[in-house]
Design a protein around this motif. Structure first.
Motif, PDB file in Angstrom:
ATOM      1  N   THR A   1     -55.312  29.588 -67.344  1.00 45.14           N
ATOM      2  CA  THR A   1     -56.509  30.611 -67.144  1.00 45.14           C
ATOM      3  C   THR A   1     -57.771  30.167 -67.700  1.00 45.14           C
ATOM      4  O   THR A   1     -58.716  29.832 -67.102  1.00 45.14           O
ATOM      5  CB  THR A   1     -56.210  31.949 -67.389  1.00 45.14           C
ATOM      6  OG1 THR A   1     -55.082  32.587 -66.596  1.00 45.14           O
ATOM      7  CG2 THR A   1     -57.303  33.074 -67.338  1.00 45.14           C
ATOM      8  N   ALA A   2     -57.637  29.615 -69.009  1.00 45.83           N
ATOM      9  CA  ALA A   2     -58.612  29.041 -69.601  1.00 45.83           C
ATOM     10  C   ALA A   2     -59.074  27.803 -69.160  1.00 45.83           C
ATOM     11  O   ALA A   2     -60.345  27.283 -69.449  1.00 45.83           O
ATOM     12  CB  ALA A   2     -58.210  29.170 -71.161  1.00 45.83           C
TER      13      ALA A   2
ATOM     14  N   GLU B   1     -69.967  31.184 -67.196  1.00 44.42           N
ATOM     15  CA  GLU B   1     -69.230  31.936 -66.681  1.00 44.42           C
ATOM     16  C   GLU B   1     -67.828  31.963 -67.622  1.00 44.42           C
ATOM     17  O   GLU B   1     -66.905  33.106 -67.854  1.00 44.42           O
ATOM     18  CB  GLU B   1     -68.790  31.696 -65.140  1.00 44.42           C
ATOM     19  CG  GLU B   1     -67.894  32.694 -64.638  1.00 44.42           C
ATOM     20  CD  GLU B   1     -67.757  32.536 -63.142  1.00 44.42           C
ATOM     21  OE1 GLU B   1     -66.680  32.941 -62.608  1.00 44.42           O
ATOM     22  OE2 GLU B   1     -68.778  31.796 -62.588  1.00 44.42           O
ATOM     23  N   HIS B   2     -67.362  30.783 -68.143  1.00 46.09           N
ATOM     24  CA  HIS B   2     -66.189  30.713 -68.781  1.00 46.09           C
ATOM     25  C   HIS B   2     -66.265  30.860 -70.267  1.00 46.09           C
ATOM     26  O   HIS B   2     -65.612  30.293 -71.152  1.00 46.09           O
ATOM     27  CB  HIS B   2     -65.400  29.313 -68.324  1.00 46.09           C
ATOM     28  CG  HIS B   2     -64.841  29.416 -66.925  1.00 46.09           C
ATOM     29  ND1 HIS B   2     -65.689  29.010 -65.919  1.00 46.09           N
ATOM     30  CD2 HIS B   2     -63.754  29.684 -66.391  1.00 46.09           C
ATOM     31  CE1 HIS B   2     -65.048  29.108 -64.703  1.00 46.09           C
ATOM     32  NE2 HIS B   2     -63.682  29.590 -65.104  1.00 46.09           N
ATOM     33  N   ASP B   3     -67.322  31.124 -70.807  1.00 51.43           N
ATOM     34  CA  ASP B   3     -67.758  31.176 -72.188  1.00 51.43           C
ATOM     35  C   ASP B   3     -67.693  29.738 -72.799  1.00 51.43           C
ATOM     36  O   ASP B   3     -67.007  29.619 -73.966  1.00 51.43           O
ATOM     37  CB  ASP B   3     -66.875  32.161 -73.051  1.00 51.43           C
ATOM     38  CG  ASP B   3     -67.566  33.539 -72.461  1.00 51.43           C
ATOM     39  OD1 ASP B   3     -68.617  33.708 -71.925  1.00 51.43           O
ATOM     40  OD2 ASP B   3     -66.787  34.560 -72.884  1.00 51.43           O
TER      41      ASP B   3
ATOM     42  N   ARG C   1     -59.355  24.698 -76.508  1.00 51.47           N
ATOM     43  CA  ARG C   1     -59.524  24.639 -75.130  1.00 51.47           C
ATOM     44  C   ARG C   1     -60.577  23.605 -74.693  1.00 51.47           C
ATOM     45  O   ARG C   1     -60.737  23.312 -73.496  1.00 51.47           O
ATOM     46  CB  ARG C   1     -59.837  26.047 -74.346  1.00 51.47           C
ATOM     47  CG  ARG C   1     -61.191  26.684 -74.810  1.00 51.47           C
ATOM     48  CD  ARG C   1     -61.145  27.976 -74.416  1.00 51.47           C
ATOM     49  NE  ARG C   1     -62.419  28.585 -74.842  1.00 51.47           N
ATOM     50  CZ  ARG C   1     -63.160  29.313 -73.870  1.00 51.47           C
ATOM     51  NH1 ARG C   1     -62.762  29.358 -72.594  1.00 51.47           N
ATOM     52  NH2 ARG C   1     -64.250  29.620 -74.128  1.00 51.47           N
TER      53      ARG C   1
END
Length: 644
Positions: free
Chosen positions: A161-162, A201-203, A137
């Motif tokens: 989403t990712a 927030e999204h790692d 990703r």
């Protein structure tokens, strides 16, 4: 009579294009006969025909891992699904035509040309037997290109989403600075904080590569405060140079007083308590690279919510223990803070990104072949442009010229130093000797690198003071020292505050000895200075107007805006080291124009170093600041030029 033997695509083309015309001719001419004989081994369903409608799409499905997806290429010809391996084999071999065993043939159009390039960059074409290609990703720009080709219109919800938030390359939405941050962030610092907060927030991880002095620590602390406000969880681990650990603790107490900060300053052997006990209840744990390396097992055994690598150039060598410790530490978010993510070559940038964004360029060898080699050796502009696009979502850089326009001007001058006759004579002797020692070795530079660099170091020292090479030459006056003290007499008399930098601590101590003889007050800092804080305070408080600093000890972690003059005694081919030094004075908080003087001994190796340094600066600018490409790395030709 003429015999022609056809095979493969030519056979298919003959059957579909030429044979029908021959059969028409035979039908109208009794003397012309066409005979078609089928080989007994030919497939029963052999039917040569041309595929008319060729559709291609990409399916993206999660692998079950946090960061990876399977990328599958689906090809249909006239409604018939074509085996994945068949198309990939053609792409890998650079072919644009495909012939199936049953006789169906079709052409790979321009969509496949770009798809071939994308998959080649992703490393997919090396193995044509896999049913899908693993992609990370972090490779968000690769997904973007597939989307622009119209190949991923029906993407999976998991991908949206990712990656959806990053796919367009837009800046993250503004985020309110947490109430626990006791500081007024400048506009560019708010943007940096929002970017860091978005990644956390999204790692995701990334590199904050702002110029020195723009407040990377404050931006990071604001992001840490926001993360802690959203839920405690494991602590944040900050790894910094030993000299900067105390500064992190002080900055955290100043800007985020609500966070519990623990500094680890001793190894497990020296302290009685285990690391888990020392950090229990902490929001932020700060340690040094040395302790992080020595107590690696203890750090690896604990859970961390975030890893922050300050002065991340400390992990630029992927062979080092510090790099391996950072790469393997269990933390969902890893951030690197450095004004110099690459200093000598692009593999240093790869090393840092492989920690913070591990799926972006998974294979160092492919990165070296596809990016580093073509860009550094050939100035390959299209690969450079592609590299910038790939790293853009995960590397944020702002220069002082762009965002801190209120900073006073910085004027940089080169002061040429002519060696006195005795100095010149001895230097030339060393030059001839080292030429003989080195020129036979440079063709095998990698295996002789230590010997070559030792000789170059000898000449650099001889340019400063020949007694650094041989104490028996102590009676030969140093031309550089004489020029330095002439400058200091004028500058100090005018009331200026001066930083004097050198790579060589032995030469810096010669400056110190001469100041002692003259009775001039100064502060002194090198790697062996024990009372570092006291030395800094003497200068910043105004007790003394002169600060002698070694580049290695003072290249980071210092705020010396009390100075308005910087004198660099010896140039180095790594421009980042000099930039770090100058930025001690030219940073937020400076109100006066900063004068930078580089003392360069003419007709010596220092002249050559200045030229080589310019090439290094161009590489840095080409990748990070959008300039044009330039070669990098010290090559055999570079060494010959240095000794010419």
């Amino acid at each position: 009579m003429h015999d022609d033997e056809l095979s493969g695509w030519s056979t298919a083309a003959f059957f579909t294009d030429e044979l029908p015309r021959l059969e028409e001719l035979a039908a109208s001419d009794d003397g012309f006969v066409v005979e078609v004989m089928v080989h007994p081994d030919a497939p029963a369903d052999l039917d040569y025909r041309v595929g008319v409608v060729v559709d291609v799409s990409v399916e993206v499905t999660p692998t079950g891992g946090h960061d990876w997806f399977d990328l599958g290429v689906v090809v249909q010809v006239d409604g018939r699904s074509i085996p994945f391996q068949t198309v990939f084999t053609a792409l890998a071999q650079g072919r644009d035509k495909v012939l199936l065993p049953d006789g169906l043939r079709f052409t790979l159009d321009r969509r496949f040309d770009r798809l071939r390039e994308i998959l080649d960059e992703a490393g997919a074409l090396g193995d044509t037997l896999k049913p899908s290609v693993p992609v990370s990703r972090y490779q968000v720009d690769l997904f973007d290109e597939l989307d622009r080709l119209g190949l991923v219109d029906a993407q999976s919800a998991a991908w949206r989403t990712a990656l959806g938030a990053l796919a367009g390359g837009a800046k993250p939405e503004p985020v309110d600075v947490p109430a626990g941050v006791d500081a007024e962030l400048r506009p560019y610092q708010r943007e940096g904080f929002a970017w860091l907060a978005f990644l956390a927030e999204h790692d995701l991880g990334g590199v904050l590569a702002d110029d020195m002095g723009l407040g990377k620590t404050l931006q990071t602390l604001a992001a840490v405060q926001r993360q802690r406000d959203r839920g405690a969880g494991p602590p944040v681990l900050v790894v910094a140079p030993t000299s900067v650990v105390g500064n992190w603790v002080a900055e955290a107490r100043r800007f985020t007083p609500g966070l519990t900060v623990v500094a680890v300053s001793e190894t497990t052997k020296k302290r009685r308590a285990k690391l888990a006990e020392v950090v229990d209840g902490a929001d932020v744990v700060v340690t040094s690279y040395a302790l992080f390396r020595l107590d690696a097992d203890e750090y690896q055994a604990l859970d961390w919510s975030m890893l922050v690598l300050d002065e991340a150039q400390f992990v630029k060598n992927r062979q080092s223990v510090a790099y391996r410790c950072a790469r393997t530490l269990r933390a969902p978010v890893k951030l690197a803070l450095t004004g110099t993510p690459l200093e000598n070559n692009l593999m240093e940038l790869w090393a840092i990104l492989s920690i913070t964004s591990p799926g972006l360029f998974p294979d160092p060898r492919r990165f070296a072949d596809y990016y580093a080699g073509p860009i550094e050796r050939e100035g390959h502009q299209s690969r450079l442009d592609l590299l910038r696009r790939r790293v853009a979502p995960f590397l944020l850089r702002r220069t002082k010229e762009d965002v801190a326009k209120e900073l006073p001007a910085r004027q940089e001058l080169v002061t040429e130093v002519t060696l006195n006759p005795r100095h010149r004579r001895v230097y030339d002797q060393y030059l001839q000797r080292e030429r003989k020692n080195v020129l036979g070795l440079v063709d095998e530079l990698d295996s002789n690198r230590f010997k070559v660099f030792r000789s170059l170091s000898v000449l650099r020292q001889a340019s400063l003071d020949v007694s650094l090479v041989d104490e028996k030459q102590a009676d030969v006056p140093s031309s550089k020292l004489d020029v330095l003290f002439e400058m200091l007499d004028d500058v100090l008399a005018e009331g200026h505050n001066v930083l004097v930098f050198s790579q060589f601590t032995r030469f810096l101590r010669r400056v110190r000895d001469r100041l002692d003889e003259a009775g001039t007050g100064y502060a002194y800092l090198d790697g062996r200075t024990r009372k570092r804080a006291e030395a800094i305070e003497r200068f910043t408080s105004g007790e003394v107007p002169l600060f002698l600093v070694s580049l290695k000890a003072g290249g980071f972690g210092l705020n010396l805006t009390a100075a308005d003059y910087c004198i660099l005694l010896d140039p180095w081919w790594n421009p980042a080291a000099e930039a770090q030094a100058v930025d001690r004075a030219h940073r937020i908080g400076q109100t006066r124009q900063v004068m930078v003087y580089r003392l360069v001994a003419t007709d010596t190796i220092e002249d050559k170093v200045m030229a080589l340094k310019a090439a290094k600066s161009r590489l840095f600018a080409s990748v990070l600041d959008g300039g044009t490409s330039a070669a990098s790395g010290i090559t055999a030709d570079d060494v010959r030029a240095l000794l010419s």
